[in-house]
Scaffold this motif. Structure first.
Motif, PDB file in Angstrom:
ATOM      1  N   GLU A 109      -0.342  13.584   9.000  1.00 51.69           N
ATOM      2  CA  GLU A 109       0.980  12.975   8.970  1.00 51.69           C
ATOM      3  C   GLU A 109       1.739  13.342   7.703  1.00 51.69           C
ATOM      4  N   ILE A 110       1.021  13.458   6.605  1.00 55.62           N
ATOM      5  CA  ILE A 110       1.652  13.836   5.342  1.00 55.62           C
ATOM      6  C   ILE A 110       2.119  15.278   5.412  1.00 55.62           C
ATOM      7  N   GLU A 111       1.319  16.151   6.018  1.00 57.00           N
ATOM      8  CA  GLU A 111       1.697  17.556   6.163  1.00 57.00           C
ATOM      9  C   GLU A 111       2.934  17.694   7.047  1.00 57.00           C
ATOM     10  N   GLU A 112       3.055  16.853   8.084  1.00 53.83           N
ATOM     11  CA  GLU A 112       4.212  16.893   8.983  1.00 53.83           C
ATOM     12  C   GLU A 112       5.497  16.454   8.285  1.00 53.83           C
ATOM     13  N   GLU A 113       5.370  15.507   7.316  1.00 51.44           N
ATOM     14  CA  GLU A 113       6.528  15.025   6.585  1.00 51.44           C
ATOM     15  C   GLU A 113       7.068  16.072   5.625  1.00 51.44           C
ATOM     16  N   ILE A 125      -2.607   6.313   6.035  1.00 59.46           N
ATOM     17  CA  ILE A 125      -1.917   7.453   6.644  1.00 59.46           C
ATOM     18  C   ILE A 125      -2.879   8.639   6.704  1.00 59.46           C
ATOM     19  N   SER A 126      -2.771   9.428   7.767  1.00 59.81           N
ATOM     20  CA  SER A 126      -3.676  10.571   7.886  1.00 59.81           C
ATOM     21  C   SER A 126      -3.099  11.779   7.155  1.00 59.81           C
ATOM     22  N   ARG A 151     -18.586  20.306   7.906  1.00 61.59           N
ATOM     23  CA  ARG A 151     -18.639  20.326   9.368  1.00 61.59           C
ATOM     24  C   ARG A 151     -19.414  21.551   9.837  1.00 61.59           C
ATOM     25  N   LEU A 152     -19.969  21.474  11.020  1.00 63.19           N
ATOM     26  CA  LEU A 152     -20.663  22.614  11.605  1.00 63.19           C
ATOM     27  C   LEU A 152     -19.650  23.681  11.967  1.00 63.19           C
ATOM     28  N   LEU A 153     -20.064  24.911  11.881  1.00 60.42           N
ATOM     29  CA  LEU A 153     -19.196  26.038  12.213  1.00 60.42           C
ATOM     30  C   LEU A 153     -18.718  25.916  13.656  1.00 60.42           C
ATOM     31  N   GLY A 154     -17.430  26.018  13.872  1.00 56.78           N
ATOM     32  CA  GLY A 154     -16.865  25.954  15.214  1.00 56.78           C
ATOM     33  C   GLY A 154     -16.498  24.551  15.667  1.00 56.78           C
ATOM     34  N   SER A 155     -16.776  23.538  14.862  1.00 58.42           N
ATOM     35  CA  SER A 155     -16.425  22.168  15.263  1.00 58.42           C
ATOM     36  C   SER A 155     -14.991  21.848  14.829  1.00 58.42           C
ATOM     37  N   LYS A 156     -14.462  20.779  15.362  1.00 55.18           N
ATOM     38  CA  LYS A 156     -13.094  20.379  15.035  1.00 55.18           C
ATOM     39  C   LYS A 156     -13.009  19.972  13.566  1.00 55.18           C
ATOM     40  N   PRO A 157     -11.838  20.207  12.930  1.00 55.02           N
ATOM     41  CA  PRO A 157     -11.702  19.814  11.521  1.00 55.02           C
ATOM     42  C   PRO A 157     -11.758  18.301  11.357  1.00 55.02           C
ATOM     43  N   ASP A 158     -12.219  17.862  10.201  1.00 55.60           N
ATOM     44  CA  ASP A 158     -12.346  16.440   9.893  1.00 55.60           C
ATOM     45  C   ASP A 158     -11.067  15.982   9.203  1.00 55.60           C
ATOM     46  N   PHE A 159     -10.205  15.237   9.916  1.00 57.54           N
ATOM     47  CA  PHE A 159      -8.962  14.767   9.325  1.00 57.54           C
ATOM     48  C   PHE A 159      -9.230  13.500   8.537  1.00 57.54           C
ATOM     49  N   ARG A 160      -8.800  13.497   7.300  1.00 57.25           N
ATOM     50  CA  ARG A 160      -9.037  12.372   6.417  1.00 57.25           C
ATOM     51  C   ARG A 160      -7.836  11.429   6.432  1.00 57.25           C
ATOM     52  N   THR A 161      -8.099  10.168   6.097  1.00 57.84           N
ATOM     53  CA  THR A 161      -7.027   9.184   5.960  1.00 57.84           C
ATOM     54  C   THR A 161      -7.071   8.600   4.554  1.00 57.84           C
ATOM     55  N   CYS A 162      -5.909   8.193   4.077  1.00 64.37           N
ATOM     56  CA  CYS A 162      -5.800   7.584   2.751  1.00 64.37           C
ATOM     57  C   CYS A 162      -6.515   6.238   2.782  1.00 64.37           C
ATOM     58  N   ALA A 203       0.835  -1.203   0.000  1.00 56.26           N
ATOM     59  CA  ALA A 203       0.000   0.000   0.000  1.00 56.26           C
ATOM     60  C   ALA A 203       0.870   1.254   0.000  1.00 56.26           C
ATOM     61  N   SER A 204       1.932   1.261   0.801  1.00 55.85           N
ATOM     62  CA  SER A 204       2.836   2.413   0.846  1.00 55.85           C
ATOM     63  C   SER A 204       3.517   2.631  -0.497  1.00 55.85           C
ATOM     64  N   ALA A 205       3.933   1.538  -1.143  1.00 50.03           N
ATOM     65  CA  ALA A 205       4.580   1.632  -2.452  1.00 50.03           C
ATOM     66  C   ALA A 205       3.605   2.181  -3.490  1.00 50.03           C
ATOM     67  N   ARG A 206       2.356   1.745  -3.416  1.00 46.71           N
ATOM     68  CA  ARG A 206       1.345   2.234  -4.356  1.00 46.71           C
ATOM     69  C   ARG A 206       1.131   3.731  -4.180  1.00 46.71           C
ATOM     70  N   CYS A 207       1.057   4.190  -2.934  1.00 50.10           N
ATOM     71  CA  CYS A 207       0.840   5.613  -2.670  1.00 50.10           C
ATOM     72  C   CYS A 207       2.072   6.437  -3.048  1.00 50.10           C
ATOM     73  N   THR A 208       3.253   5.891  -2.857  1.00 46.28           N
ATOM     74  CA  THR A 208       4.473   6.592  -3.255  1.00 46.28           C
ATOM     75  C   THR A 208       4.487   6.800  -4.768  1.00 46.28           C
ATOM     76  N   GLU A 209       4.033   5.796  -5.490  1.00 41.93           N
ATOM     77  CA  GLU A 209       4.047   5.855  -6.956  1.00 41.93           C
ATOM     78  C   GLU A 209       2.892   6.678  -7.526  1.00 41.93           C
ATOM     79  N   HIS A 210       1.690   6.525  -6.970  1.00 41.31           N
ATOM     80  CA  HIS A 210       0.502   7.139  -7.559  1.00 41.31           C
ATOM     81  C   HIS A 210      -0.127   8.248  -6.714  1.00 41.31           C
ATOM     82  N   GLY A 211       0.362   8.457  -5.511  1.00 43.94           N
ATOM     83  CA  GLY A 211      -0.236   9.453  -4.628  1.00 43.94           C
ATOM     84  C   GLY A 211      -1.306   8.839  -3.744  1.00 43.94           C
ATOM     85  N   HIS A 212      -1.639   9.533  -2.671  1.00 45.48           N
ATOM     86  CA  HIS A 212      -2.633   9.056  -1.717  1.00 45.48           C
ATOM     87  C   HIS A 212      -4.042   9.278  -2.260  1.00 45.48           C
ATOM     88  N   THR A 213      -4.995   8.506  -1.766  1.00 47.45           N
ATOM     89  CA  THR A 213      -6.384   8.600  -2.182  1.00 47.45           C
ATOM     90  C   THR A 213      -7.220   9.009  -0.967  1.00 47.45           C
TER      91      THR A 213
END
Length: 107
Positions: free
Chosen positions: A102-106, A98-99, A82-93, A65-75
């Protein structure tokens, strides 16, 4: 009949990418009598649970899965509204798990 202490040789499959042992049950490992038996099993059965052998290396589902994402990008799915004022919705591949944060931190 064999009794007492015995030395028995067997083949255990490890991922060439991360070193994980091949297992179909958590904390259990599959033992094979030969490398050829292990290859036949991985190529026949392993594809159903994500492991693959390409004639040179054996890779687990996570490394594939990691090799596929490295080659083609995350999905990522489209973000949900989201409702105004609520926590952001973090998506995962949906491929490697991977969230987005985590990609932004890298980067």
């Amino acid at each position: 009949m064999r009794t007492g202490f015995l030395t028995v040789a067997h083949v255990v499959v490890h991922c060439d990418g991360c070193g994980d042992r091949y297992s179909e049950v958590r904390y259990d490992q599959m033992c094979f009598t030969s490398v050829n038996e292990a290859i036949a099993y991985i190529t026949g059965r392993g594809a159903g649970i994500g492991w693959a052998y390409d004639g040179d290396k054996v890779l687990c589902d996570g490394c594939l899965a990691s090799a596929r994402c490295t080659e083609h990008g995350h999905t990522f799915s489209e973000p949900r509204r989201r409702l105004l004022g609520s926590k952001p919705d973090f998506r995962t591949c949906s491929v490697c798990g991977i969230s987005e944060t985590e990609i932004e931190e890298e980067s």
